[in-house]
Motif scaffolding. Structure first.
Motif, PDB file in Angstrom:
ATOM      1  N   ALA A  89     -11.331   8.201   8.439  1.00  0.00           N
ATOM      2  CA  ALA A  89     -10.519   9.392   8.690  1.00  0.00           C
ATOM      3  C   ALA A  89     -10.722  10.468   7.634  1.00  0.00           C
ATOM      4  CB  ALA A  89      -9.039   9.002   8.759  1.00  0.00           C
ATOM      5  N   TYR A  90     -10.915  10.043   6.380  1.00  0.00           N
ATOM      6  CA  TYR A  90     -10.903  11.020   5.288  1.00  0.00           C
ATOM      7  C   TYR A  90     -12.136  10.968   4.385  1.00  0.00           C
ATOM      8  CZ  TYR A  90      -5.978  10.706   6.677  1.00  0.00           C
ATOM      9  OH  TYR A  90      -4.810  10.675   7.392  1.00  0.00           O
ATOM     10  N   GLY A  91     -12.972   9.934   4.540  1.00  0.00           N
ATOM     11  CA  GLY A  91     -14.207   9.869   3.782  1.00  0.00           C
ATOM     12  C   GLY A  91     -14.089   9.357   2.365  1.00  0.00           C
ATOM     13  N   ARG A  92     -12.891   8.891   1.965  1.00  0.00           N
ATOM     14  CA  ARG A  92     -12.724   8.401   0.611  1.00  0.00           C
ATOM     15  C   ARG A  92     -11.421   7.607   0.517  1.00  0.00           C
ATOM     16  NH1 ARG A  92     -12.005  13.413  -3.265  1.00  0.00           N
ATOM     17  NH2 ARG A  92     -11.202  11.806  -4.698  1.00  0.00           N
ATOM     18  N   LEU A  93     -11.214   6.945  -0.622  1.00  0.00           N
ATOM     19  CA  LEU A  93      -9.962   6.252  -0.918  1.00  0.00           C
ATOM     20  C   LEU A  93      -9.721   6.346  -2.412  1.00  0.00           C
ATOM     21  CD1 LEU A  93      -7.551   4.407  -0.181  1.00  0.00           C
ATOM     22  CD2 LEU A  93      -9.073   2.441  -0.546  1.00  0.00           C
ATOM     23  N   ASP A  94      -8.518   6.789  -2.784  1.00  0.00           N
ATOM     24  CA  ASP A  94      -8.190   6.955  -4.195  1.00  0.00           C
ATOM     25  C   ASP A  94      -7.042   6.075  -4.670  1.00  0.00           C
ATOM     26  OD1 ASP A  94      -9.865   9.491  -4.821  1.00  0.00           O
ATOM     27  OD2 ASP A  94      -8.772  10.024  -3.003  1.00  0.00           O
ATOM     28  N   VAL A  95      -6.097   5.754  -3.786  1.00  0.00           N
ATOM     29  CA  VAL A  95      -4.854   5.109  -4.204  1.00  0.00           C
ATOM     30  C   VAL A  95      -4.465   4.029  -3.200  1.00  0.00           C
ATOM     31  CG1 VAL A  95      -2.419   5.462  -4.773  1.00  0.00           C
ATOM     32  CG2 VAL A  95      -4.078   7.314  -5.168  1.00  0.00           C
ATOM     33  N   VAL A  96      -4.036   2.884  -3.712  1.00  0.00           N
ATOM     34  CA  VAL A  96      -3.428   1.843  -2.883  1.00  0.00           C
ATOM     35  C   VAL A  96      -2.038   1.556  -3.443  1.00  0.00           C
ATOM     36  CG1 VAL A  96      -3.511  -0.575  -2.170  1.00  0.00           C
ATOM     37  CG2 VAL A  96      -5.607   0.785  -2.190  1.00  0.00           C
ATOM     38  N   VAL A  97      -1.036   1.663  -2.586  1.00  0.00           N
ATOM     39  CA  VAL A  97       0.348   1.375  -2.965  1.00  0.00           C
ATOM     40  C   VAL A  97       0.847   0.223  -2.111  1.00  0.00           C
ATOM     41  CG1 VAL A  97       2.672   2.284  -3.283  1.00  0.00           C
ATOM     42  CG2 VAL A  97       0.697   3.829  -3.480  1.00  0.00           C
ATOM     43  N   ASN A  98       1.150  -0.903  -2.725  1.00  0.00           N
ATOM     44  CA  ASN A  98       1.575  -2.110  -2.024  1.00  0.00           C
ATOM     45  C   ASN A  98       3.087  -2.278  -2.128  1.00  0.00           C
ATOM     46  OD1 ASN A  98      -1.028  -3.316  -1.187  1.00  0.00           O
ATOM     47  ND2 ASN A  98      -1.415  -3.371  -3.382  1.00  0.00           N
ATOM     48  N   VAL A  99       3.797  -1.853  -1.090  1.00  0.00           N
ATOM     49  CA  VAL A  99       5.256  -1.924  -1.088  1.00  0.00           C
ATOM     50  C   VAL A  99       5.781  -3.049  -0.195  1.00  0.00           C
ATOM     51  CG1 VAL A  99       7.386  -0.607  -0.746  1.00  0.00           C
ATOM     52  CG2 VAL A  99       5.296   0.583  -1.407  1.00  0.00           C
ATOM     53  N   ALA A 100       5.060  -3.393   0.851  1.00  0.00           N
ATOM     54  CA  ALA A 100       5.560  -4.303   1.893  1.00  0.00           C
ATOM     55  C   ALA A 100       6.078  -5.614   1.319  1.00  0.00           C
ATOM     56  CB  ALA A 100       4.456  -4.595   2.904  1.00  0.00           C
ATOM     57  N   GLY A 101       7.227  -6.054   1.812  1.00  0.00           N
ATOM     58  CA  GLY A 101       7.794  -7.313   1.354  1.00  0.00           C
ATOM     59  C   GLY A 101       8.892  -7.802   2.276  1.00  0.00           C
ATOM     60  N   ILE A 102       9.267  -9.062   2.098  1.00  0.00           N
ATOM     61  CA  ILE A 102      10.348  -9.664   2.881  1.00  0.00           C
ATOM     62  C   ILE A 102      11.223 -10.497   1.952  1.00  0.00           C
ATOM     63  CG2 ILE A 102       8.905  -9.769   4.949  1.00  0.00           C
ATOM     64  CD1 ILE A 102       8.734 -12.842   4.505  1.00  0.00           C
ATOM     65  N   LEU A 103      12.375 -10.895   2.459  1.00  0.00           N
ATOM     66  CA  LEU A 103      13.278 -11.796   1.745  1.00  0.00           C
ATOM     67  C   LEU A 103      13.649 -12.983   2.626  1.00  0.00           C
ATOM     68  CD1 LEU A 103      15.946  -9.476   0.046  1.00  0.00           C
ATOM     69  CD2 LEU A 103      14.067 -10.675  -1.071  1.00  0.00           C
ATOM     70  N   ARG A 104      13.680 -14.159   2.035  1.00  0.00           N
ATOM     71  CA  ARG A 104      14.276 -15.345   2.662  1.00  0.00           C
ATOM     72  C   ARG A 104      14.975 -16.114   1.543  1.00  0.00           C
ATOM     73  NH1 ARG A 104      10.250 -17.756   7.391  1.00  0.00           N
ATOM     74  NH2 ARG A 104       9.756 -15.740   8.355  1.00  0.00           N
TER      75      ARG A 104
END
Length: 306
Positions: A89-104
């Motif tokens: 889509a954009y021709g590059r990648l600069d940043v990865v932000v890993n927020v996804a999570g769950i609780l049990r």
């Protein structure tokens, strides 16, 4: 001009809560986005492509650029696809932000093994899923001045030992170790890696009983808004944060904190193999005063985990 103009970011857990706040903030600063969210419940069950699509539509309607993905981030194929989406889509990648999570949440003596596995899977494999292909791409660029960024999400639950969250605390402490390894291993490729320990009112914290929340205070909706986490993440994602890597940053309300890295605070030694009685005496004399000051009970007045 925004602080993220021209930069391309992947954000997981982007459809709601902290992830959505970060997505909006990044878009306002000019970033182009790949937004992932399975749309599952707080415990990781179910799925709905709507949250990721909705936040992408919101960003695009405001003049930003975003594409959505509703895949399970704990599937490594999803992480690869997100990196491919960014490049296509954009021709590059600069940043990865890993927020996804769950609780049990359960006390350890009541914790089903499937709940242990599910939480470890989403948090640790979910981070691995995006980081491996992103790191491979950055390595190929051979650009030590690339200003590439990995921003992971840990929790006060790990740092303070939340008693009813052994699986979550283990996963989140694992993320701190992962972040340190990434900072050391990827620096030569222009990558920094940091972890955020947030305190905010989200769907996940809403599942924690009031009497179990660390330092929960009623009537603080504005202070505990997920929007208050986004500014520090936006700074870390920019090109001015090269100086900071391998660290854990706390963000809650209107405060941002730098957590100390683990360090040796006391040492005892012997001239030869330990005599058990001598060891016991030295431990009590030297370690106990320091250890008593670090008793987990002192953490109970802190902000709630997310």
């Amino acid at each position: 001009m925004g602080s993220l103009d021209g930069r391309v970011a992947i954000i997981t857990g982007a459809g709601r809560g902290i992830g959505a706040s970060i997505s909006r903030a990044f878009a306002q600063q000019g970033a182009r986005l790949v937004l992932n969210d399975l749309g599952a419940g707080p415990d990781g069950t179910g799925g709905d492509a709507g949250p990721a699509q909705d936040i992408a539509k919101e960003v695009n309607a405001l003049g930003g650029e975003a594409v959505a993905d509703g895949g399970d981030i704990a599937e490594t194929a999803t992480g690869r696809r997100l990196v491919e989406l960014a490049l296509e889509a954009y021709g590059r990648l600069d940043v990865v932000v890993n927020v996804a999570g769950i609780l049990r949440d359960k006390m350890i003596f009541n914790l089903p093994e499937e709940d242990w596995d599910a939480v470890i899977r989403v948090h640790l494999r979910g981070h691995f899923s995006t980081i491996k292909p992103a790191a491979a791409y950055w390595r190929e660029q051979r650009n030590p001045d690339g200003h590439y960024r990995i921003i992971n999400f840990t929790s006060d639950s790990a740092l303070q030992g939340s008693p009813g969250q052994p699986n979550y605390a283990a996963a989140k402490m694992g993320i701190i170790g992962l972040t340190a390894s990434l900072a050391n291993g990827l620096a030569r490729y222009g990558v920094t890696a940091n972890a955020i320990a947030p305190g905010a009112a989200t769907r996940l914290t809403a599942t924690v009983p009031d009497d179990k929340k660390l330092g929960a205070e009623p009537g603080r909706a504005d202070v505990m808004s997920p929007d208050n986490i986004a500014p520090i993440v936006t700074y870390l994602a920019g090109t001015e944060s090269d100086w900071l890597s391998g660290r854990t940053i706390g963000a809650a309300g209107y405060e941002v904190r730098l957590w100390n890295s683990p360090e040796v605070i006391e040492t005892i030694s012997s001239d030869g193999p330990w005599d058990p009685q001598d060891l016991a005496a030295k431990l009590t004399a030297s370690f106990r005063p320091k250890a008593d000051g670090l008793h987990p009970s002192i953490f109970m007045a802190q902000l709630p985990p997310t």
